[in-house]
Design a protein around this motif. Structure first.
Motif, PDB file in Angstrom:
ATOM      1  N   ASP A 107      -5.864  38.331  65.016  1.00 28.26           N
ATOM      2  CA  ASP A 107      -5.942  39.757  64.769  1.00 28.26           C
ATOM      3  C   ASP A 107      -5.117  40.182  63.573  1.00 28.26           C
ATOM      4  OD1 ASP A 107      -7.770  40.438  66.489  1.00 28.26           O
ATOM      5  OD2 ASP A 107      -6.444  41.279  68.007  1.00 28.26           O
ATOM      6  N   GLU A 142       3.299  44.558  66.446  1.00 28.10           N
ATOM      7  CA  GLU A 142       3.280  43.575  67.514  1.00 28.10           C
ATOM      8  C   GLU A 142       3.100  42.178  66.939  1.00 28.10           C
ATOM      9  OE1 GLU A 142      -0.102  44.112  69.946  1.00 28.10           O
ATOM     10  OE2 GLU A 142      -1.408  44.469  68.242  1.00 28.10           O
ATOM     11  N   GLU A 144       4.828  39.734  66.078  1.00 23.29           N
ATOM     12  CA  GLU A 144       5.448  38.538  66.624  1.00 23.29           C
ATOM     13  C   GLU A 144       5.000  38.234  68.045  1.00 23.29           C
ATOM     14  OE1 GLU A 144       8.919  41.248  67.853  1.00 23.29           O
ATOM     15  OE2 GLU A 144       6.994  41.481  66.880  1.00 23.29           O
ATOM     16  N   ALA A 169      -0.613  36.417  70.450  1.00 22.93           N
ATOM     17  CA  ALA A 169      -0.716  35.204  71.238  1.00 22.93           C
ATOM     18  C   ALA A 169      -1.151  34.015  70.399  1.00 22.93           C
ATOM     19  CB  ALA A 169      -1.719  35.413  72.361  1.00 22.93           C
ATOM     20  N   GLN A 209      -0.144  30.439  76.301  1.00 22.07           N
ATOM     21  CA  GLN A 209       0.981  31.372  76.182  1.00 22.07           C
ATOM     22  C   GLN A 209       2.193  30.880  76.965  1.00 22.07           C
ATOM     23  OE1 GLN A 209       0.829  35.678  76.198  1.00 22.07           O
ATOM     24  NE2 GLN A 209      -1.372  35.627  76.514  1.00 22.07           N
ATOM     25  N   LYS A 211       6.024  29.658  75.686  1.00 22.52           N
ATOM     26  CA  LYS A 211       7.288  30.189  76.188  1.00 22.52           C
ATOM     27  C   LYS A 211       8.215  29.047  76.617  1.00 22.52           C
ATOM     28  CE  LYS A 211       9.329  32.694  79.958  1.00 22.52           C
ATOM     29  NZ  LYS A 211       9.547  32.194  81.304  1.00 22.52           N
ATOM     30  N   GLU A 220      -2.672  53.221  74.581  1.00 22.26           N
ATOM     31  CA  GLU A 220      -2.002  52.220  73.747  1.00 22.26           C
ATOM     32  C   GLU A 220      -2.400  50.806  74.182  1.00 22.26           C
ATOM     33  OE1 GLU A 220      -0.064  53.268  71.274  1.00 22.26           O
ATOM     34  OE2 GLU A 220       0.492  51.265  70.595  1.00 22.26           O
ATOM     35  N   ARG A 229      -5.940  50.053  72.939  1.00 20.90           N
ATOM     36  CA  ARG A 229      -5.980  49.813  71.492  1.00 20.90           C
ATOM     37  C   ARG A 229      -5.430  48.451  71.142  1.00 20.90           C
ATOM     38  NH1 ARG A 229      -5.475  54.186  67.512  1.00 20.90           N
ATOM     39  NH2 ARG A 229      -4.339  52.538  66.478  1.00 20.90           N
ATOM     40  N   ARG A 230      -4.310  48.127  71.735  1.00 21.71           N
ATOM     41  CA  ARG A 230      -3.687  46.851  71.425  1.00 21.71           C
ATOM     42  C   ARG A 230      -4.511  45.685  71.944  1.00 21.71           C
ATOM     43  NH1 ARG A 230       1.958  46.749  70.028  1.00 21.71           N
ATOM     44  NH2 ARG A 230       2.632  48.864  69.630  1.00 21.71           N
ATOM     45  N   GLY A 244      -7.390  45.327  69.603  1.00 27.55           N
ATOM     46  CA  GLY A 244      -6.945  44.960  68.252  1.00 27.55           C
ATOM     47  C   GLY A 244      -7.927  45.433  67.209  1.00 27.55           C
ATOM     48  N   LEU A 258      12.292  45.879  70.057  1.00 28.19           N
ATOM     49  CA  LEU A 258      11.249  45.142  69.349  1.00 28.19           C
ATOM     50  C   LEU A 258      10.983  45.764  67.990  1.00 28.19           C
ATOM     51  CD1 LEU A 258       8.659  44.568  72.218  1.00 28.19           C
ATOM     52  CD2 LEU A 258      10.297  42.925  71.344  1.00 28.19           C
ATOM     53  N   SER A 259      10.945  47.092  67.972  1.00 23.15           N
ATOM     54  CA  SER A 259      10.766  47.801  66.718  1.00 23.15           C
ATOM     55  C   SER A 259      11.376  49.184  66.900  1.00 23.15           C
ATOM     56  CB  SER A 259       9.286  47.902  66.351  1.00 23.15           C
ATOM     57  OG  SER A 259       8.672  48.930  67.099  1.00 23.15           O
ATOM     58  N   THR A 289       9.489  50.612  69.874  1.00 26.34           N
ATOM     59  CA  THR A 289       9.150  49.792  71.029  1.00 26.34           C
ATOM     60  C   THR A 289      10.325  48.930  71.457  1.00 26.34           C
ATOM     61  OG1 THR A 289       8.308  48.030  69.611  1.00 26.34           O
ATOM     62  CG2 THR A 289       6.705  49.633  70.404  1.00 26.34           C
ATOM     63  N   ARG A 307       6.919  45.843  78.120  1.00 28.26           N
ATOM     64  CA  ARG A 307       7.066  46.344  76.752  1.00 28.26           C
ATOM     65  C   ARG A 307       6.721  47.824  76.754  1.00 28.26           C
ATOM     66  NH1 ARG A 307       4.602  40.990  73.903  1.00 28.26           N
ATOM     67  NH2 ARG A 307       6.538  39.813  74.083  1.00 28.26           N
ATOM     68  N   ILE A 318       6.733  51.745  74.727  1.00 31.11           N
ATOM     69  CA  ILE A 318       6.661  52.425  73.440  1.00 31.11           C
ATOM     70  C   ILE A 318       7.041  53.881  73.647  1.00 31.11           C
ATOM     71  CG2 ILE A 318       4.188  52.967  73.701  1.00 31.11           C
ATOM     72  CD1 ILE A 318       4.000  52.479  70.614  1.00 31.11           C
ATOM     73  N   TYR A 353       3.215  49.483  77.553  1.00 27.48           N
ATOM     74  CA  TYR A 353       1.949  49.121  76.912  1.00 27.48           C
ATOM     75  C   TYR A 353       1.628  47.642  77.049  1.00 27.48           C
ATOM     76  CZ  TYR A 353       4.631  47.251  72.986  1.00 27.48           C
ATOM     77  OH  TYR A 353       5.488  46.511  72.213  1.00 27.48           O
ATOM     78  N   GLY A 379       5.913  34.580  80.370  1.00 23.50           N
ATOM     79  CA  GLY A 379       5.530  34.313  78.986  1.00 23.50           C
ATOM     80  C   GLY A 379       4.095  34.686  78.643  1.00 23.50           C
ATOM     81  N   SER A 420       1.425  37.356  78.075  1.00 20.06           N
ATOM     82  CA  SER A 420       1.225  38.778  77.837  1.00 20.06           C
ATOM     83  C   SER A 420      -0.156  39.194  78.320  1.00 20.06           C
ATOM     84  CB  SER A 420       1.391  39.081  76.348  1.00 20.06           C
ATOM     85  OG  SER A 420       0.483  40.070  75.943  1.00 20.06           O
ATOM     86  N   ASN A 464      -2.362  40.221  75.403  1.00 20.75           N
ATOM     87  CA  ASN A 464      -2.882  39.072  74.671  1.00 20.75           C
ATOM     88  C   ASN A 464      -3.935  38.316  75.470  1.00 20.75           C
ATOM     89  OD1 ASN A 464      -1.378  39.493  72.385  1.00 20.75           O
ATOM     90  ND2 ASN A 464       0.321  38.196  73.056  1.00 20.75           N
TER      91      ASN A 464
END
Lengths: 298, 197
Positions: free
Chosen positions: A45, A92, A94, A97, A290, A294, B70, B73-74, B77, B123-124, B127, B146, B148, B157, B163, B165, B168
């Protein structure tokens, strides 16, 4: 019951992990994850955030369709949207996946279906019957016992990764749990001394050395793996005391028992993953990768 | 004098409302999770009717806890832009249903778990990640939330379990599906999954 193949491939695996593999699906969220990880991450992505940046499609031709097609009249609008998206994606970045190549998709999917049936038709009913007879506390004890006995795998791999403290902890755990923990049935080290469990295996060691997965591989009964982790599994087999038990039939029987015991403690995990997934095969593959990442990163 | 000063501050703290201040993210997540745990351990809700009452309560907590927009959307992607407005809305709705079915409902089978709140990592700018561990008899499961910040509120979100996500994991699935199917094709699959087809 576990069959010859199971024996062969289960040889070096750490028990807990093996069980997890065995119970194939049982895996997932809290379980399956013992394995996967990918170093050859293809950050799909995040690779095409900008209009002009054509997706570098060396290893993802199919994904190139994802590169936005811009029509002149809508270009502006799209640009704005993309700008938003870009922001999101860098944010995002980092956490994107890792991906894994799946050139043996047909083979893998075939064994995935086989393993699914194996779980629902054989492993689950047997484990359920077993758990009906033995109380949970006894089964947790057995599970601790098998975990304790596979300490050599974790000890050696901690050393191979230069994690001397972890290696020391493994020794401590072995000594404490084999004595105070009554032959490994209790996890005194964790419960009373807070020396936590930490899974290490040869696949993770390879990963720590920078070796990538190669590609995804599903094995009958053992479940999700990769080229790298399969090699690791075989190597770890030499460190698993159970594999040195003779006759071989006894060794296989013990491994099978370990699997049933483990599964009895994790009935429902695999079902949860399957139910939550839109495409279970891909979901499990991704979770494997994933989770392994980890494990290697830790 | 000093006393009065502190007294004044105390009074100010009490009377000045902080509607825009959401509190540190960890406290926000902790608050939601504790509410969920309260619902789970509510012994007045028993049997089948209690079960559905619990489900409804957990769903209303999740409504406040998660930022489903959110999340959607994530998860999609790049593919998010292939969906038109209506499709985006429907996707968000269906995805929410799937997540609720999969996770919120599963929660009510938990009874004796304990949750540890370990730490929060930035994270940012907007976030951060709240690291928790669920302690069960069989294993300790690390779960990271996580969050936001939007309009002063912290919302989840993504959830990372061992490990893995969630975003993801679903993204990989949807990406593979969208490689061969149109957005409508994907929506169709989701409708069937949720039982709305």
């Amino acid at each position: 019951m576990a069959g010859h193949k199971a024996f062969l491939w289960g040889k070096g695996e750490e028990l807990t992990m093996k069980l997890r593999k065995f119970s194939i699906g049982v895996v997932v969220i809290s379980v399956l994850f013992l394995f996967g990880c990918a170093h050859n991450s293809v950050r799909q992505d995040s690779q095409a955030p900008v209009v002009t940046a054509a997706v570098s499609d060396q290893n993802q031709e199919t994904k190139s369709t994802q590169a936005p097609q811009i029509q002149p009249d809508t270009a502006k609008e799209t640009e704005i949207k993309l700008a938003e998206d870009k922001e999101d994606i860098t944010e995002e970045g980092e956490e994107e996946a890792p991906q894994i190549a799946d050139p043996f998709y047909i083979w893998n999917k075939g064994w995935y279906y086989f393993n699914d049936k194996f779980y629902f038709w054989l492993l689950k009913p047997v484990s359920k019957g077993y758990s009906f007879i033995f109380p949970e506390i006894a089964r947790i004890g057995v599970s601790n016992f098998f975990y304790n006995i596979t300490t050599p795998i974790r000890f050696v791999n901690s050393i191979l990764q230069f994690k001397m403290k972890d290696a020391g902890n493994e020794l401590l755990r072995l000594v404490i749990n084999s004595t105070v923990g009554v032959g490994g049935l209790g996890d005194f080290a964790k419960g009373q001394l807070d020396i936590k469990r930490k899974n290490e295996d040869l696949g993770q060691t390879f990963g720590a050395y920078g070796v990538g997965h190669g590609f995804y591989l599903v094995w009958p009964i053992l479940g999700p793996s990769s080229l790298r982790d399969t090699v690791g599994l075989v190597g770890d087999g030499f460190l698993n005391p159970i594999n040195y038990i003779r006759p071989v039939e006894t060794s296989i029987a013990i491994t099978a028992y370990d699997t049933v015991n483990y599964t009895s403690l994790h009935i429902g995990d695999y079902e949860d993953i399957i139910e939550a997934a839109v495409d279970p095969y891909i979901s499990i593959r991704d979770a494997y990768v994933q989770n392994r990442k980890k494990k290697v990163d830790e | 004098m000093k006393k009065q000063f502190f007294g004044l501050i105390l009074v100010l703290l009490l009377i000045v409302p902080f509607p825009a201040y959401a509190g540190p993210p960890l406290d926000t997540v902790k608050g939601h999770i504790n509410k969920v745990l309260d619902v789970l351990s509510d012994s007045s809700l028993k049997g089948e009717s209690g079960k559905s009452a619990k489900k409804a309560k957990i769903r209303s907590i999740s409504e406040k806890m998660f930022d489903y927009n959110e999340l959607s959307r994530r998860t999609l992607g790049q593919n998010w832009n292939k969906f038109n407005n209506e499709q985006q809305k429907e996707f968000t709705e269906l995805y929410k249903c799937i997540l609720e079915d999969a996770y919120a409902d599963k929660l009510i089978t938990y009874t004796d778990e304990k949750v540890l709140f370990n730490k929060e990592t930035i994270l940012s700018e907007k976030t951060c990640e709240i690291q928790t561990t669920i302690i069960t008899k069989k294993a300790d499961i690390p779960i990271h939330y996580r969050v936001i910040q939007k309009e002063g509120e912290w919302r989840v979100y993504d959830i990372v379990i061992e490990g893995v996500s969630l975003v993801n994991n679903y993204r990989t699935q949807f990406r593979e599906i969208l490689a061969s199917k149109s957005p409508d094709g994907l929506l169709d699959i989701l409708r069937k999954k949720v039982g709305r087809a």
